[in-house]
Design a protein around this motif. Structure first.
Motif, PDB file in Angstrom:
ATOM      1  N   LYS A 183       3.874   1.137 -14.173  1.00 42.61           N
ATOM      2  CA  LYS A 183       2.280   0.859 -13.821  1.00 42.61           C
ATOM      3  C   LYS A 183       2.088  -0.597 -14.307  1.00 42.61           C
ATOM      4  O   LYS A 183       2.286  -1.129 -15.392  1.00 42.61           O
ATOM      5  CB  LYS A 183       1.468   1.725 -14.762  1.00 42.61           C
ATOM      6  CG  LYS A 183       0.074   1.653 -14.241  1.00 42.61           C
ATOM      7  CD  LYS A 183      -0.817   2.828 -15.250  1.00 42.61           C
ATOM      8  CE  LYS A 183      -2.218   2.706 -14.640  1.00 42.61           C
ATOM      9  NZ  LYS A 183      -2.979   3.815 -15.292  1.00 42.61           N
ATOM     10  N   THR A 184       1.682  -1.355 -13.420  1.00 43.19           N
ATOM     11  CA  THR A 184       1.473  -2.587 -13.645  1.00 43.19           C
ATOM     12  C   THR A 184       0.211  -3.212 -13.440  1.00 43.19           C
ATOM     13  O   THR A 184      -0.722  -2.380 -12.919  1.00 43.19           O
ATOM     14  CB  THR A 184       2.326  -3.520 -12.578  1.00 43.19           C
ATOM     15  OG1 THR A 184       1.704  -3.119 -11.262  1.00 43.19           O
ATOM     16  CG2 THR A 184       3.571  -3.239 -12.497  1.00 43.19           C
TER      17      THR A 184
ATOM     18  N   ARG B 142      -1.013   0.757  -8.110  1.00 43.82           N
ATOM     19  CA  ARG B 142      -0.564  -0.176  -9.182  1.00 43.82           C
ATOM     20  C   ARG B 142       0.599   0.754 -10.034  1.00 43.82           C
ATOM     21  O   ARG B 142       1.177   0.184 -10.793  1.00 43.82           O
ATOM     22  CB  ARG B 142      -1.619  -0.674 -10.037  1.00 43.82           C
ATOM     23  CG  ARG B 142      -2.346   0.467 -10.977  1.00 43.82           C
ATOM     24  CD  ARG B 142      -3.337  -0.141 -11.730  1.00 43.82           C
ATOM     25  NE  ARG B 142      -4.179   0.811 -12.625  1.00 43.82           N
ATOM     26  CZ  ARG B 142      -4.885   0.758 -13.449  1.00 43.82           C
ATOM     27  NH1 ARG B 142      -4.883  -0.313 -14.033  1.00 43.82           N
ATOM     28  NH2 ARG B 142      -5.944   1.987 -13.780  1.00 43.82           N
ATOM     29  N   THR B 143       0.799   1.968  -9.483  1.00 38.55           N
ATOM     30  CA  THR B 143       1.764   2.713 -10.301  1.00 38.55           C
ATOM     31  C   THR B 143       3.029   2.518  -9.192  1.00 38.55           C
ATOM     32  O   THR B 143       2.770   3.152  -8.020  1.00 38.55           O
ATOM     33  CB  THR B 143       1.350   4.026 -10.620  1.00 38.55           C
ATOM     34  OG1 THR B 143       0.145   3.663 -11.479  1.00 38.55           O
ATOM     35  CG2 THR B 143       2.359   4.810 -11.489  1.00 38.55           C
ATOM     36  N   PHE B 144       4.262   2.814  -9.801  1.00 40.87           N
ATOM     37  CA  PHE B 144       5.481   2.658  -8.863  1.00 40.87           C
ATOM     38  C   PHE B 144       6.468   3.806  -9.382  1.00 40.87           C
ATOM     39  O   PHE B 144       6.904   3.838 -10.611  1.00 40.87           O
ATOM     40  CB  PHE B 144       6.367   1.235  -8.791  1.00 40.87           C
ATOM     41  CG  PHE B 144       5.249   0.076  -8.412  1.00 40.87           C
ATOM     42  CD1 PHE B 144       5.556  -0.304  -6.826  1.00 40.87           C
ATOM     43  CD2 PHE B 144       4.375  -0.444  -8.839  1.00 40.87           C
ATOM     44  CE1 PHE B 144       4.642  -1.018  -6.237  1.00 40.87           C
ATOM     45  CE2 PHE B 144       3.626  -1.379  -8.371  1.00 40.87           C
ATOM     46  CZ  PHE B 144       3.817  -1.473  -6.824  1.00 40.87           C
TER      47      PHE B 144
ATOM     48  N   ALA C 208       0.945  -1.241   0.061  1.00 42.71           N
ATOM     49  CA  ALA C 208      -0.108   0.100   0.016  1.00 42.71           C
ATOM     50  C   ALA C 208       0.829   1.310  -0.107  1.00 42.71           C
ATOM     51  O   ALA C 208       1.819   1.267   0.625  1.00 42.71           O
ATOM     52  CB  ALA C 208      -0.854  -0.122   1.146  1.00 42.71           C
ATOM     53  N   PRO C 209       0.414   2.265  -0.615  1.00 45.64           N
ATOM     54  CA  PRO C 209       1.253   3.631  -0.765  1.00 45.64           C
ATOM     55  C   PRO C 209       1.613   4.037   0.494  1.00 45.64           C
ATOM     56  O   PRO C 209       2.828   4.735   0.999  1.00 45.64           O
ATOM     57  CB  PRO C 209       0.655   4.385  -1.402  1.00 45.64           C
ATOM     58  CG  PRO C 209      -0.905   4.007  -1.757  1.00 45.64           C
ATOM     59  CD  PRO C 209      -0.989   2.513  -1.541  1.00 45.64           C
ATOM     60  N   GLU C 210       0.634   4.185   1.579  1.00 35.88           N
ATOM     61  CA  GLU C 210       0.695   4.539   3.094  1.00 35.88           C
ATOM     62  C   GLU C 210       1.853   3.627   3.641  1.00 35.88           C
ATOM     63  O   GLU C 210       2.504   4.366   4.759  1.00 35.88           O
ATOM     64  CB  GLU C 210      -0.679   4.642   3.803  1.00 35.88           C
ATOM     65  CG  GLU C 210      -1.304   3.335   3.783  1.00 35.88           C
ATOM     66  CD  GLU C 210      -2.005   3.122   2.704  1.00 35.88           C
ATOM     67  OE1 GLU C 210      -3.181   2.525   3.073  1.00 35.88           O
ATOM     68  OE2 GLU C 210      -2.114   3.614   1.655  1.00 35.88           O
ATOM     69  N   ALA C 211       1.982   2.784   3.545  1.00 34.11           N
ATOM     70  CA  ALA C 211       2.935   1.934   3.894  1.00 34.11           C
ATOM     71  C   ALA C 211       4.274   2.290   3.714  1.00 34.11           C
ATOM     72  O   ALA C 211       5.376   2.218   4.339  1.00 34.11           O
ATOM     73  CB  ALA C 211       3.033   0.329   3.603  1.00 34.11           C
ATOM     74  N   GLY C 212       4.461   2.886   2.586  1.00 31.80           N
ATOM     75  CA  GLY C 212       5.937   3.614   2.171  1.00 31.80           C
ATOM     76  C   GLY C 212       7.068   2.681   1.921  1.00 31.80           C
ATOM     77  O   GLY C 212       8.122   3.005   2.094  1.00 31.80           O
TER      78      GLY C 212
ATOM     79  N   ALA D  99       5.020   2.341  -4.054  1.00 33.44           N
ATOM     80  CA  ALA D  99       3.698   2.274  -4.821  1.00 33.44           C
ATOM     81  C   ALA D  99       3.101   3.908  -4.548  1.00 33.44           C
ATOM     82  O   ALA D  99       3.302   4.534  -3.653  1.00 33.44           O
ATOM     83  CB  ALA D  99       2.764   1.443  -3.931  1.00 33.44           C
ATOM     84  N   GLN D 100       2.408   4.346  -5.664  1.00 32.69           N
ATOM     85  CA  GLN D 100       1.853   5.803  -5.586  1.00 32.69           C
ATOM     86  C   GLN D 100       0.409   5.410  -5.205  1.00 32.69           C
ATOM     87  O   GLN D 100      -0.216   4.506  -5.087  1.00 32.69           O
ATOM     88  CB  GLN D 100       1.927   6.263  -7.089  1.00 32.69           C
ATOM     89  CG  GLN D 100       3.440   6.385  -7.475  1.00 32.69           C
ATOM     90  CD  GLN D 100       4.295   7.128  -6.385  1.00 32.69           C
ATOM     91  OE1 GLN D 100       4.446   8.276  -6.565  1.00 32.69           O
ATOM     92  NE2 GLN D 100       5.018   6.522  -5.697  1.00 32.69           N
TER      93      GLN D 100
END
Length: 735
Positions: A438-439, A424-426, A323-327, A419-420
């Motif tokens: 983007k996957t 699904r975008t990195f 998850a993006p918030e996990a960073g 993750a953004q």
């Protein structure tokens, strides 16, 4: 957070201040002078079975002290049968220099992660003083179970154990306080957005006081029927799931889809609880933060959708990993796919593309892997895969293709990504100048399964190049600094049975990726990046980042907002009037370029899926799919719905609620921006009526409530719209 060995020459002064602080009385060193503290930790340093660690915050600031020890070589060995794999632990959080909620929980997680990362550790042992109720609660939060009280040399202790599995299952964010916070915030948002879309109508009970069913609350109403509900004022049954289920018929949720929608609501609640538990950045800190710290700190998701953080398919460990918030940094998995069973499109050379993204050593290694299977590398190309997608889909859903070597598993890539917000975008954190990736990922989120169609994406690079040429060739857009981040290459696997059936669907969108330009190489000295979604962010204490940015800039709120409108609103208006070109310019699709905390220009992204040409101008054949035939009234909604209603009403509400800028002045500045563009471009007069008094009210939640599995037909997005009357045009009202 990071743990490093304690260095007494470096850390003694800090250590002494910590262990002798009144809050550290259970540590047993009250009144000790520095020499005694040094002696105590020199003893630990000399003991091969006992170690002391300094814990650092993410920015390198010393934050806590930890000790680990072998219980078999400690006083505890006399009190319980020590098992192989046991590790003892102590932790001391630094006395606070300011209020920061969630710090102790974050420290406990960091220390437990560190303990279980040690080879052979299966169980962590603690023995806090029985009087220390606070640490007992924190221990229980991460999975410790108290065994019994034991009498040690200097205290009566709670002998407690935490197994690796108990820690993994502890889910510290799913606690009463965190989930209550999430329920309260989500109910407030649901009331605000369902009222905005005229699905419900709160009953006024006095000045600023309203009621919906059994819920009473305080709220303010602004232009565009925008409601700002004070979440802390809510009284009544605060269960978001029951609240929405009770409104099923009113909201128009099909009975067969109610469970799916409630699952997305529940996942949104869990996501909010996780963020409030683990993300600790204040708005003041984010003012100075880097691009990816800001990206990870976002807590809200889409500002309009109530169920905006579903991610159905992710488990707890997936959330914490991806998850993006996990960073957390992620290395993508790479597979080779047969060229004759896949599609690859780029404006340049395919091998040069892979060399630029992977590097010669990695590319050579992948080629050796293929040869090791007796395969010819010239028959294959390389596709990045989300780790979740590899584990849950590629090895199962595409098992026959892997077995017959149409898909060949290789290895993870060399670079780490983050993750953004789109999940699904990195973004490449090791080499930020390299492209985003983007996957495809078969996770249900906000009304869609997040796949990518190989055939649909064949046109993505040509579309992006056409838009780039149009933007770069327009003098007005250049003057505004407006830019696009092109999607330069796309790849997709098509050799599976799902494609052979000829029936499009979720299964034909599971193995694909694209590469998008990074904005980092296009920054000038003194500039930095932030997602535009951050302008709507409030920290856990309710402080708005945009208000903090304005304060830090030294500019008046009106000057700051006018600069923002020139960077964002004016280019959108110009594209619409000059070129009949519409984007999807919501917060997550825009990247702000800030200078001295003021927006100077913007980058638009997600061009391939989100752009539309609304006239009959000549287009290259491969770009033709972005043409749509709509009325002028629908064209105008590209401004009114997507910009005014979709984003600016939220921003105006924040600034007005915070007392930073009255909404009348905000919308007057927006109107000034539109009128200034008209004055500078008289040749565009009459193209569209952007000052009309009202416009159709297009509703987002109504789309998702109608069909939470796929809320719009991507081939006919305009035809999927649902309207609920009209809204007053704020730049006409306040003009």
């Amino acid at each position: 957070m990071n743990l490093v060995p304690l260095d007494l020459d470096r850390d003694l002064e800090l250590l002494h201040a910590w262990v002798t602080h009144p809050r550290s009385h259970f540590w047993g060193l009250q009144g000790a002078d520095p020499q005694r503290v040094r002696a105590e930790y020199e003893r630990i340093a000399a003991d091969p079975h006992h170690h002391a660690w300094l814990g650092l915050d993410d920015d390198g600031t010393p934050l806590f002290l930890a000790e680990t020890y072998d219980p078999a070589h400690s006083e505890l060995a006399e009190h319980y049968p020590v098992r192989p794999g046991d590790l003892g632990m102590h932790v001391l959080v630094a006395p606070p220099t300011r209020q920061r909620s969630g710090v102790t929980s974050a420290v406990m997680r960091a220390v437990m992660d560190f303990c279980f990362a040690q080879p052979g550790v299966d169980r962590v042992v603690v023995e806090p003083d029985v009087r220390n109720e606070a640490i007992a609660r924190k221990n229980a939060e991460v999975g410790f179970v108290e065994e019994r009280h034991v009498t040690l040399r200097d205290k009566v202790a709670r002998l407690s154990f935490c197994t690796r599995t108990a820690y993994a299952m502890s889910a510290p964010h799913l606690q009463p306080a965190a989930i209550a916070y999430a329920h309260r915030r989500l109910i407030a948002k649901a009331i605000a957005e369902f009222s905005h879309e005229r699905l419900i109508e709160p009953i006024a009970e006095g000045t600023g006081r309203y009621r919906v069913g059994d819920l009473a609350f305080t709220a303010r109403r602004y232009a565009l029927n925008h409601w700002v509900v004070d979440a802390d004022s809510l009284t009544g049954p605060l269960d978001a799931l029951d609240f929405i289920a009770g409104l099923r018929e009113t909201l128009g949720i099909p009975e067969k889809l109610l469970g799916t929608y409630l699952e997305e609501i529940s996942a949104t609640l869990a996501g909010t609880a996780w963020k409030v538990t683990h993300r600790r950045e204040s708005a003041a800190e984010l003012v100075h933060a880097d691009f990816q710290t800001i990206e990870a700190a976002m807590t809200e998701g889409h500002p309009g959708f109530v169920a905006n953080n579903g991610r159905i398919g992710f488990g707890l460990q997936d959330h914490e990993a991806f998850a993006p918030e996990a960073g957390r940094p992620v290395r993508l998995r790479w597979v080779a796919v047969r060229k004759d069973e896949s599609l690859f499109v780029t404006a340049g050379d395919e091998r040069e593309h892979y060399l630029a993204e992977l590097g010669e050593p990695t590319l050579a290694r992948y080629e050796r892997q293929l040869r090791g299977h007796g395969l010819d590398p010239d028959d294959y190309r390389y596709l990045p895969v989300h780790p979740w997608q590899w584990e849950h889909k590629v090895t199962v859903t595409f098992a026959p293709d892997v077995a017959r070597r149409s898909i060949v598993p290789l290895d993870e890539g060399p670079d780490r990504y983050r993750a953004q917000q789109s999940i699904r975008t990195f973004f490449n954190v090791d080499r930020p100048e390299r492209h985003y990736v983007k996957t495809a990922i078969a996770v249900q989120n906000m009304g869609f399964l997040r796949g990518l169609s190989p055939k649909y994406m064949q046109a993505t690079p040509p579309i992006n190049e056409w838009v780039r040429q149009l933007v770069d060739g327009d003098e007005e857009l250049r003057a505004c600094g407006f830019g696009v981040l092109r999607e330069l290459a796309s790849i997709g696997y098509t050799g599976d049975a799902y494609h052979r059936t000829g029936t499009p669907g979720a299964y034909t969108k599971m193995l694909a990726a694209l590469w998008r330009e990074s904005p980092v190489p296009r920054l000038a000295a003194g500039e930095r990046l932030a997602t535009m979604a951050s302008l709507l962010h409030r920290d856990r204490d309710g402080n708005a980042l945009v208000s903090a940015l304005i304060a830090a800039s030294g500019r008046s709120a009106a000057e700051w907002v006018a600069a923002y409108f020139r960077a964002y609103l004016r280019p959108i208006v110009h594209c619409l009037l000059r070129h009949d070109l519409a984007f999807m310019p919501h917060g997550e699709n825009l990247i702000l370029v800030l200078e001295n905390h003021v927006p100077r220009r913007v980058f638009m992204k997600d061009i391939g899926e989100e752009v539309a040409v609304m006239n009959d101008q000549p287009l290259p054949a491969e770009v033709e799919r972005i043409r749509i035939d709509v009325t002028d009234e629908i064209k105008e909604l590209a401004l009114f719905t997507d910009v005014f209603d979709g984003f600016l009403r939220h921003l105006a509400g924040i600034l007005a609620s915070d007392g930073v800028l009255p909404e009348r002045e905000f919308w007057a500045l927006a109107g000034d921006c539109v009128r200034a563009h008209a004055k500078d471009h008289p040749e565009l007069t009459g193209r569209l009526d952007l000052l009309r008094p009202t416009f159709k009210h297009s509703c987002l939640n109504r789309l998702q409530l109608r069909n939470t599995l796929q809320m719009v037909d991507l081939t006919d997005q305009a035809g999927s719209l649902i309207f609920a009357g009209e809204l007053e045009n704020p730049i006409a009202v306040f003009g």
